[in-house]
Design a protein around this motif. Structure first.
Motif, short mmCIF file in Angstrom:
data_model
loop_
_atom_site.label_atom_id
_atom_site.label_comp_id
_atom_site.label_asym_id
_atom_site.label_seq_id
_atom_site.Cartn_x
_atom_site.Cartn_y
_atom_site.Cartn_z
N THR A 74 -5.92 -6.05 23.23
CA THR A 74 -5.92 -5.80 24.68
C THR A 74 -7.32 -5.67 25.26
OG1 THR A 74 -5.89 -3.36 24.51
CG2 THR A 74 -3.77 -4.52 24.34
N GLN A 75 -8.35 -5.73 24.43
CA GLN A 75 -9.69 -5.36 24.87
C GLN A 75 -10.60 -6.53 25.27
OE1 GLN A 75 -10.65 -1.97 25.31
NE2 GLN A 75 -8.41 -2.07 25.18
N ASN A 76 -10.11 -7.78 25.13
CA ASN A 76 -10.94 -8.94 25.46
C ASN A 76 -12.32 -8.80 24.81
OD1 ASN A 76 -11.55 -11.44 26.69
ND2 ASN A 76 -12.55 -10.41 28.43
N ALA A 77 -12.30 -8.65 23.48
CA ALA A 77 -13.52 -8.30 22.77
C ALA A 77 -13.75 -9.20 21.56
CB ALA A 77 -13.46 -6.84 22.31
N THR A 78 -15.02 -9.35 21.22
CA THR A 78 -15.45 -9.95 19.96
C THR A 78 -15.99 -8.85 19.07
OG1 THR A 78 -16.01 -12.07 20.96
CG2 THR A 78 -17.04 -11.56 18.85
N VAL A 79 -15.47 -8.74 17.86
CA VAL A 79 -15.98 -7.75 16.92
C VAL A 79 -17.23 -8.32 16.27
CG1 VAL A 79 -15.52 -6.39 14.84
CG2 VAL A 79 -13.66 -6.82 16.48
N LYS A 80 -18.37 -7.79 16.68
CA LYS A 80 -19.65 -8.28 16.15
C LYS A 80 -19.99 -7.63 14.82
CE LYS A 80 -22.03 -10.79 17.84
NZ LYS A 80 -22.08 -12.26 17.71
#
Length: 259
Positions: A77-83
């Motif tokens: 749900t976070q519109n994120a890329t896990v870097k």
């Protein structure tokens, strides 16, 4: 569509080694948010108050696989890329095999091994080329360690698993680093020392977790598959490549004053 935010995820983030990673990542301009995972609501609240709004607390018991699956749905749900994912959560018990219960023994395995694997598998779909996974192993990963047998065995798994996974993720451009620190000044010992008659009691060449965390991030960004901080740990890793395990364990027992 809004730009995906770059996030870091740190387990066991409320204290010790995990907290030092969070401190370092706060100053990384390439990271928009840091998801700090821990069981302690109070400590996570204090962490956010200390380090600012970049910290996103998430309360979780990583020894329970269903909770990790729920966290994966949350990340969706976070519109994120896990870097960067730092699998730091874990614990030790310094004692004989029969000083702790079956449940406690299995909980150690679930957190130190299953939690690491599950968090990695949960986060990899949200990673991209250039992302990093740091799995915290230990100096104990290099040898069998009597009177902390489960802990050392779990960390050996983490080391070997991480190095193999690094090869498997090569095509995706995701790097995995097994971090193998020696003794550090953290609260690991508060939980690990239970007053057992036979136990690890001499913690030699103890170092600052801040220095070990800096080295670990440096090694990860240099795409190393293993990070070792300190001459003592490097010497241990070298010796264990050549000496029989029976001799290594005997030397360990002598060092600890265990007969």
């Amino acid at each position: 569509m809004d730009r995906k935010k770059n996030i870091a995820i740190v387990t066991g983030a409320s204290g010790g080694f995990g907290k030092e990673f969070v401190r370092l990542l706060v100053n990384d301009n390439n990271i928009d948010e840091i998801y700090a995972l821990s069981r302690s609501d109070e400590k996570l609240t204090a962490l956010k108050q200390e380090l600012g709004d970049k910290i996103k607390p998430y309360i979780i018991d990583l020894s329970v696989s269903e909770k990790i699956k729920e966290f994966g749905k949350y990340i969706e749900t976070q519109n994120a890329t896990v870097k960067i994912l730092i699998n730091n959560a874990g614990f030790a018990k310094f004692c004989s095999y029969d000083d702790i219960s079956i449940d406690e023994s299995l909980n150690m395995i679930n957190l130190n091994i299953s939690g690491v694997v599950a968090m990695g598998l949960t986060c990899i779909p949200f990673m991209e080329e250039g992302s990093h996974i740091l799995n915290i192993a230990s100096q104990a990963a290099f040898q069998p360690v009597p009177y902390q047998n489960i802990y050392s065995a779990t960390k050996s798994f983490v080391k070997n698993y991480s190095q193999a996974l690094n090869i498997e993720l090569k095509d995706k451009g995701i790097k995995v680093t097994a971090v193998c620190p020696g003794w550090m000044k953290t609260n690991l010992y508060d939980r690990g020392c239970i007053g057992a008659k036979k136990a690890t009691k001499r913690f030699m060449c103890m170092v600052s977790p801040e220095k070990a965390a800096k080295q670990a991030l440096k090694d990860a960004y240099n795409n190393k598959d293993i990070s070792i901080y300190g001459w003592h740990v490097k010497l241990c890793a070298l010796i264990t490549r050549f000496l029989p395990e029976k001799i290594i364990m005997k030397c360990w027992l002598i060092q600890q004053g265990i007969k």
